[in-house]
Write a protein that holds these residues in place. Structure first.
Motif, PDB file in Angstrom:
ATOM      1  N   TYR A 178       0.831  -1.201   0.000  1.00 57.26           N
ATOM      2  CA  TYR A 178       0.000   0.000   0.000  1.00 57.26           C
ATOM      3  C   TYR A 178       0.871   1.259   0.000  1.00 57.26           C
ATOM      4  CZ  TYR A 178      -3.919  -3.036   1.370  1.00 57.26           C
ATOM      5  OH  TYR A 178      -4.879  -4.010   1.419  1.00 57.26           O
TER       6      TYR A 178
ATOM      7  N   LEU B  69       0.923   4.044  -2.878  1.00 60.76           N
ATOM      8  CA  LEU B  69       0.559   5.420  -2.551  1.00 60.76           C
ATOM      9  C   LEU B  69       1.575   6.420  -3.094  1.00 60.76           C
ATOM     10  CD1 LEU B  69      -1.433   7.263  -1.057  1.00 60.76           C
ATOM     11  CD2 LEU B  69      -0.077   6.922   1.021  1.00 60.76           C
TER      12      LEU B  69
ATOM     13  N   ALA C 225       0.485   7.334  -6.523  1.00 59.30           N
ATOM     14  CA  ALA C 225      -0.908   7.739  -6.719  1.00 59.30           C
ATOM     15  C   ALA C 225      -1.004   9.222  -7.054  1.00 59.30           C
ATOM     16  CB  ALA C 225      -1.709   7.435  -5.450  1.00 59.30           C
TER      17      ALA C 225
ATOM     18  N   VAL D 109      -7.928   7.602  -2.616  1.00 51.39           N
ATOM     19  CA  VAL D 109      -7.264   6.317  -2.831  1.00 51.39           C
ATOM     20  C   VAL D 109      -8.209   5.200  -2.418  1.00 51.39           C
ATOM     21  CG1 VAL D 109      -5.348   4.819  -2.153  1.00 51.39           C
ATOM     22  CG2 VAL D 109      -4.957   7.278  -2.472  1.00 51.39           C
TER      23      VAL D 109
ATOM     24  N   LYS E 137      -6.755  10.955   0.149  1.00 50.19           N
ATOM     25  CA  LYS E 137      -5.324  10.657   0.043  1.00 50.19           C
ATOM     26  C   LYS E 137      -4.534  11.288   1.179  1.00 50.19           C
ATOM     27  CE  LYS E 137      -1.335  11.062  -3.041  1.00 50.19           C
ATOM     28  NZ  LYS E 137      -0.812  11.635  -4.306  1.00 50.19           N
TER      29      LYS E 137
ATOM     30  N   LEU F 258      -4.954   9.223   4.321  1.00 51.73           N
ATOM     31  CA  LEU F 258      -4.234   7.956   4.239  1.00 51.73           C
ATOM     32  C   LEU F 258      -2.732   8.169   4.429  1.00 51.73           C
ATOM     33  CD1 LEU F 258      -4.247   4.930   3.774  1.00 51.73           C
ATOM     34  CD2 LEU F 258      -4.177   5.357   1.304  1.00 51.73           C
ATOM     35  N   GLU F 259      -2.208   9.252   3.874  1.00 55.00           N
ATOM     36  CA  GLU F 259      -0.779   9.545   4.048  1.00 55.00           C
ATOM     37  C   GLU F 259      -0.449   9.773   5.514  1.00 55.00           C
ATOM     38  OE1 GLU F 259       0.358  11.671  -0.223  1.00 55.00           O
ATOM     39  OE2 GLU F 259      -0.553  12.855   1.378  1.00 55.00           O
TER      40      GLU F 259
END
Length: 406
Positions: free
Chosen positions: A86, A90, A93, A98, A176, A179-180
């Motif tokens: 993942y 990422l 991306a 995402v 995104k 998630l980061e």
């Protein structure tokens, strides 16, 4: 043009699909993604861990059909763990959202429009699929795989109370940026990574840190915790929410069979140990004994008084060994856990503090390693008596506390 359609036009979705030996599935899942979200701007990022079955060759053929800008192959030389897949995806991306999903068709792309619609409607940072509510489920799984997944969710809900019904699933949509933030704080590398990602909430941490910093400088504004966000992911499984009732019943059963005053940690550890032994024997037919270890806080076992503010990794590993036997009673395992922990007492601490302390520690660790090599091993830790549940920053005491990995 409606608001939902307008938002769709502005957003781009990066769909990360980790693969290993998915030659027979990857073409179908790519086709289904294009079929079910034809009017959405998206890219598919395939992170393949050196599949020997020719998965990468199929992906390269798909690039010729759909274009290298829509199908991105980001290969790695070998299996490096689901979590790092993942992270790797990422990095490549380009979307502001995402999606993570599996390649084995257990996550059907027909649900992607529902994910997108739900996020636009609610503004949620995360939208997660679940197998454990009405209408949810899985297809093509063996009974053993279903039991393993369900057991992991029961464990996580019992210990963490996260307010999400499916922690081990990996069919999710993230902003995104969120998630980061989450990934930067995760420590797991394998399948536990997906559980850690849903438990760890970067936005909540940010709120906590900013409020804490403001309070430290004398701010009069206190931020009280608000659990309203959990309503976005309701846990409809009543028996999971009422795990304390289940544990109380287990404790009562253990008491009735002769174990005096079992603790929550002893009972839960013994229950999971028993499940581990049964699953190991069923899956591998292993007849090796089973070894459990438990992290023990040495501070309360020191003879000399130690300031509670003292910093140091003052812990040791207690261990207990048991022959793998599906008929073993829970009360027996509770006693084994208790006996193992009780060996890490003040006398043991004296030995590791004494002149021969280094030798005692080396022999203890060597013995544990030898046991691990010849046994099926499972390790536990508990934060229940570490004082974390008494910490109150102004918005109440913690409901749950956990380490970086589960």
């Amino acid at each position: 043009m409606g608001e939902e359609e307008s938002n769709n036009k502005k957003n781009k979705y990066s769909i990360i699909i980790p693969t290993y030996n998915e030659r027979l599935n990857i073409a179908l899942i790519v086709f289904l993604v294009f079929k079910h979200i034809p009017d959405v701007d998206f890219e598919i990022i395939v992170v393949d861990d050196g599949s020997p079955d020719g998965t990468q060759d199929i992906v390269k053929q798909l690039q010729q059909v759909y274009g290298e800008d829509r199908i991105l192959l980001r290969a790695r030389p070998k299996k490096l763990g689901l979590g790092t897949a993942y992270i790797h995806g990422l990095k490549h991306a380009s979307g502001n959202f995402v999606v993570i999903m599996d390649a084995d068709l257990s996550h059907h792309p027909k649900y992607l429009p529902h994910f997108i619609k739900k996020q636009i409607k609610t503004g949620a940072d995360i939208v997660t699929g679940t197998r454990y509510v009405r209408g949810g489920g899985v297809h093509g799984w063996t009974l053993m795989r279903k039991l393993t997944s369900r057991g992991a969710n029961v464990l996580a809900h019992t210990l963490l109370w996260p307010g999400v019904s499916d922690l081990t699933g990996s069919f999710r949509l993230y902003k995104k940026s969120v998630l980061e933030d989450i990934i930067s704080s995760c420590v797991s590398k394998g399948y536990v990574f997906q559980m850690e990602m849903i438990i760890f909430d970067g936005g909540s941490l940010s709120t906590f840190v900013k409020s804490w910093a403001g309070t430290s400088y004398g701010s009069q504004k206190i931020v009280y915790h608000n659990q309203g966000a959990s309503s976005l992911f309701p846990a409809n499984d009543l028996w999971l929410r009422d795990s304390s009732i289940v544990i109380s019943a287990l404790k009562a059963d253990v008491v009735a069979k002769g174990v005096k005053d079992p603790t929550r940690v002893e009972v839960v550890s013994a229950l999971l140990w028993k499940c581990f032994m049964v699953a190991t024997k069923e899956k591998t037919d292993s007849r090796k004994p089973s070894l459990l270890s438990h992290v023990v806080n040495l501070r309360k076992r020191l003879v000399s008084t130690l300031s509670e503010n003292a910093i140091g990794n003052l812990i040791w590993l207690a261990s207990a060994e048991c022959k793998t036997n599906s008929r073993i009673q829970l009360c027996d395992l509770v006693q084994e856990v208790r006996d193992g922990v009780s060996k890490i007492n003040s006398e043991f601490v004296k030995k590791i503090q004494g002149d021969k302390g280094t030798k005692v520690k080396e022999e203890s660790l060597k013995s544990l390693k030898e046991c691990k090599d010849s046994n099926n091993y499972i390790g536990f830790t508990s934060l229940c008596k570490m004082g974390l549940y008494e910490a109150d920053f102004g918005w109440g005491k913690p409901i749950w506390a956990c380490g970086g990995g589960v």
